[in-house]
Design a protein around this motif. Structure first.
Motif, PDB file in Angstrom:
ATOM      1  N   TYR A 179       1.024  -1.169   0.039  1.00  0.00           N
ATOM      2  CA  TYR A 179      -0.030  -0.157  -0.025  1.00  0.00           C
ATOM      3  C   TYR A 179       0.707   1.287  -0.046  1.00  0.00           C
ATOM      4  O   TYR A 179       0.640   2.232  -0.642  1.00  0.00           O
ATOM      5  N   ASP A 182       2.770   1.661  -3.484  1.00  0.00           N
ATOM      6  CA  ASP A 182       1.964   1.891  -4.623  1.00  0.00           C
ATOM      7  C   ASP A 182       1.698   3.381  -4.418  1.00  0.00           C
ATOM      8  O   ASP A 182       1.805   4.345  -5.131  1.00  0.00           O
ATOM      9  N   ALA A 183       1.402   3.751  -3.346  1.00  0.00           N
ATOM     10  CA  ALA A 183       0.599   5.359  -2.916  1.00  0.00           C
ATOM     11  C   ALA A 183       1.950   6.148  -3.160  1.00  0.00           C
ATOM     12  O   ALA A 183       1.873   7.411  -3.711  1.00  0.00           O
ATOM     13  N   TYR A 184       3.166   5.814  -2.750  1.00  0.00           N
ATOM     14  CA  TYR A 184       4.419   6.619  -2.849  1.00  0.00           C
ATOM     15  C   TYR A 184       4.693   6.855  -4.280  1.00  0.00           C
ATOM     16  O   TYR A 184       4.799   7.925  -4.769  1.00  0.00           O
ATOM     17  N   GLN A 186       2.823   6.580  -6.895  1.00  0.00           N
ATOM     18  CA  GLN A 186       1.907   7.347  -7.677  1.00  0.00           C
ATOM     19  C   GLN A 186       2.073   8.755  -7.459  1.00  0.00           C
ATOM     20  O   GLN A 186       1.905   9.748  -8.220  1.00  0.00           O
ATOM     21  N   ASN A 187       2.229   9.116  -6.091  1.00  0.00           N
ATOM     22  CA  ASN A 187       2.117  10.502  -5.876  1.00  0.00           C
ATOM     23  C   ASN A 187       3.415  11.002  -6.327  1.00  0.00           C
ATOM     24  O   ASN A 187       3.348  12.180  -6.896  1.00  0.00           O
TER      25      ASN A 187
END
Length: 204
Positions: A179, A182-184, A186-187
């Motif tokens: 999680y 993937d968040a990192y 994308q950001n």
């Protein structure tokens, strides 16, 4: 490399659970919101200096001038940045660093790595840290105890600001490592392209 990253994530999470998170939780409990906001604004004002430099390197002089305007206003009217007077005057805050600058220059992000204390990174962002440190005025304070104290407050305050995210991750993620990764990624991609990234190719 994922095996290494997951091992480093476990080390990081363990250290955070035992040391940093309890300190940040205590800081959050005893420090009034108004004071925490002032501390956050103070360090955000410092970061605007690095942001201005990176906007200039990225060929965005208008944003760089705006960033320097923010520093001037908040350092004076805002009393060393404790109050964010610049936003009220229409000077928008930007978020730039040298990792993003290298991305704008066409440097690939490289492999994803997770490093204890630093957290999620790409190879490009890890290399960018050195330039960000070079532009950080805190590192030019010659009195070592003062410099270290400022860094300690910065880290604890940042961790306290991230406490609400802990609950979100706990509730949303079956695999916290994936999680966060993937968040990192994308950001960071959104930041490099100023919120408008091109579609990924099938090879990505």
């Amino acid at each position: 490399i994922e095996g290494f990253n997951r091992a480093m994530y476990d080390v990081h999470d363990g250290l955070d659970t035992v040391i940093l998170k309890p300190v940040a939780t205590g800081y959050d409990a005893v420090t009034p919101d108004l004071i925490q906001t002032g501390v956050t604004n103070f360090f955000a004002n410092i970061s605007d200096i690095m942001t201005a430099a990176n906007n200039l390197f990225q060929g965005k002089p208008k944003q760089a001038v705006s960033d320097l305007g923010r520093v001037a206003v908040n350092s004076t009217i805002g009393i060393l940045g404790i109050f964010d007077a610049a936003s009220g005057m229409g000077l928008e805050k930007h978020d730039e660093d040298f990792g993003q600058t290298m991305g704008v220059w066409g440097v690939g992000e490289g492999a994803y790595v997770f490093l204890p204390f630093l957290g999620p990174r790409t190879v490009r962002d890890t290399a960018g840290i050195y330039m960000d440190i070079w532009f950080d005025p805190v590192n030019y304070i010659e009195h070592v105890p003062t410099r270290n104290s400022i860094w300690a407050v910065r880290v604890v305050n940042l961790r306290a600001n991230l406490l609400p995210a802990d609950k979100v991750i706990e509730e949303a993620a079956l695999d916290k490592y994936s999680y966060i990764r993937d968040a990192y990624l994308q950001n960071r991609r959104n930041l490099v392209y100023d919120g408008n990234p091109p579609p990924r190719s099938l090879d990505d």
